[in-house]
Design a protein around this motif. Structure first.
Motif, short mmCIF file in Angstrom:
data_model
loop_
_atom_site.label_atom_id
_atom_site.label_comp_id
_atom_site.label_asym_id
_atom_site.label_seq_id
_atom_site.Cartn_x
_atom_site.Cartn_y
_atom_site.Cartn_z
N SER A 1 0.83 -1.20 0.00
CA SER A 1 0.00 0.00 0.00
C SER A 1 0.86 1.26 0.00
O SER A 1 0.55 2.23 -0.69
N LEU A 2 1.94 1.23 0.77
CA LEU A 2 2.85 2.38 0.81
C LEU A 2 3.50 2.57 -0.56
O LEU A 2 3.63 3.71 -1.04
N GLU A 3 3.87 1.49 -1.21
CA GLU A 3 4.48 1.58 -2.53
C GLU A 3 3.51 2.18 -3.54
O GLU A 3 3.88 3.04 -4.35
N VAL A 4 2.25 1.75 -3.50
CA VAL A 4 1.24 2.31 -4.40
C VAL A 4 1.06 3.80 -4.10
O VAL A 4 1.00 4.63 -5.02
N MET B 1 3.14 5.93 -2.79
CA MET B 1 4.30 6.69 -3.26
C MET B 1 4.32 6.79 -4.79
O MET B 1 4.72 7.82 -5.34
N THR B 2 3.87 5.74 -5.46
CA THR B 2 3.78 5.78 -6.93
C THR B 2 2.77 6.84 -7.36
O THR B 2 3.03 7.61 -8.30
N LEU B 3 1.63 6.90 -6.69
CA LEU B 3 0.62 7.91 -7.02
C LEU B 3 1.16 9.31 -6.79
O LEU B 3 0.96 10.22 -7.62
N ILE B 4 1.87 9.50 -5.67
CA ILE B 4 2.43 10.81 -5.35
C ILE B 4 3.49 11.19 -6.38
O ILE B 4 3.49 12.32 -6.91
N MET B 5 4.37 10.26 -6.71
CA MET B 5 5.46 10.54 -7.64
C MET B 5 4.94 10.88 -9.04
O MET B 5 5.29 11.92 -9.60
N LEU C 1 -0.97 8.02 -16.67
CA LEU C 1 -1.25 6.63 -17.04
C LEU C 1 -0.48 5.67 -16.12
O LEU C 1 -1.04 4.66 -15.67
N SER C 2 0.76 5.99 -15.81
CA SER C 2 1.54 5.16 -14.89
C SER C 2 0.90 5.13 -13.50
O SER C 2 0.81 4.07 -12.87
N ALA C 3 0.44 6.28 -13.05
CA ALA C 3 -0.23 6.33 -11.75
C ALA C 3 -1.53 5.53 -11.79
O ALA C 3 -1.87 4.81 -10.86
N HIS C 4 -2.24 5.65 -12.89
CA HIS C 4 -3.51 4.94 -13.05
C HIS C 4 -3.30 3.43 -12.99
O HIS C 4 -4.09 2.71 -12.38
N HIS C 5 -2.22 2.94 -13.60
CA HIS C 5 -1.93 1.50 -13.56
C HIS C 5 -1.72 1.03 -12.12
O HIS C 5 -2.23 -0.03 -11.73
N ALA C 6 -0.99 1.80 -11.34
CA ALA C 6 -0.76 1.44 -9.93
C ALA C 6 -2.08 1.45 -9.16
O ALA C 6 -2.35 0.55 -8.36
N GLN C 7 -2.89 2.45 -9.42
CA GLN C 7 -4.19 2.55 -8.76
C GLN C 7 -5.09 1.38 -9.14
O GLN C 7 -5.76 0.79 -8.28
N TYR D 1 -5.16 1.31 4.58
CA TYR D 1 -5.32 2.73 4.29
C TYR D 1 -4.45 3.53 5.24
O TYR D 1 -4.34 3.20 6.41
N SER D 2 -3.87 4.55 4.71
CA SER D 2 -3.00 5.40 5.52
C SER D 2 -3.11 6.83 5.01
O SER D 2 -3.70 7.09 3.96
N LEU D 3 -2.51 7.73 5.76
CA LEU D 3 -2.47 9.11 5.32
C LEU D 3 -1.70 9.22 4.00
O LEU D 3 -2.05 10.04 3.15
N PHE D 4 -0.70 8.37 3.81
CA PHE D 4 0.03 8.36 2.54
C PHE D 4 -0.89 8.02 1.38
O PHE D 4 -0.82 8.62 0.31
N MET D 5 -1.77 7.03 1.57
CA MET D 5 -2.68 6.64 0.50
C MET D 5 -3.67 7.76 0.21
O MET D 5 -3.95 8.06 -0.95
#
Length: 105
Positions: free
Chosen positions: A6-9, A11-15, A51-57, A72-76
């Protein structure tokens, strides 16, 4: 392990959300200088980042649909917020670039 995923996802969304927004800002800046080729390239780069973020999501949503628990976290929450605002920002950037093109004609 689910927490790490979840943290990896998140961070991917944020990045990728941040990258998309930055590219959209660069597109507006290029259009302001009448460099519409650069503006279009930056808009395309922003779209690719989203699109990259969408794939992770979608990977996360698919797991949840299969019944796998998602932590779920504040990061998510921040990642989802970052993604959604970047999508809206890109939509507006496309309109602004188009307006600059019309003004230039």
């Amino acid at each position: 392990m689910a927490e790490e995923a979840s943290l990896e996802v998140a961070m991917t969304l944020i990045m990728y959300g941040g990258e998309a927004k930055s590219c959209a800002l660069e597109a507006i800046s290029a259009a302001k200088k009448q460099d519409f080729k650069q503006a279009k390239e930056k808009l395309a780069q922003a779209q690719e980042a989203l699109l990259s973020a969408h794939h992770a999501q979608m990977e996360m949503l698919s797991k949840e649909a299969r019944g796998e628990k998602t932590d779920y976290s504040l990061f998510m929450v921040h990642g989802q917020d970052h993604l959604m605002t970047s999508i809206a920002f890109l939509d507006l950037a496309k309109e602004i670039v188009e307006l600059y093109q019309k003004i230039d004609k």
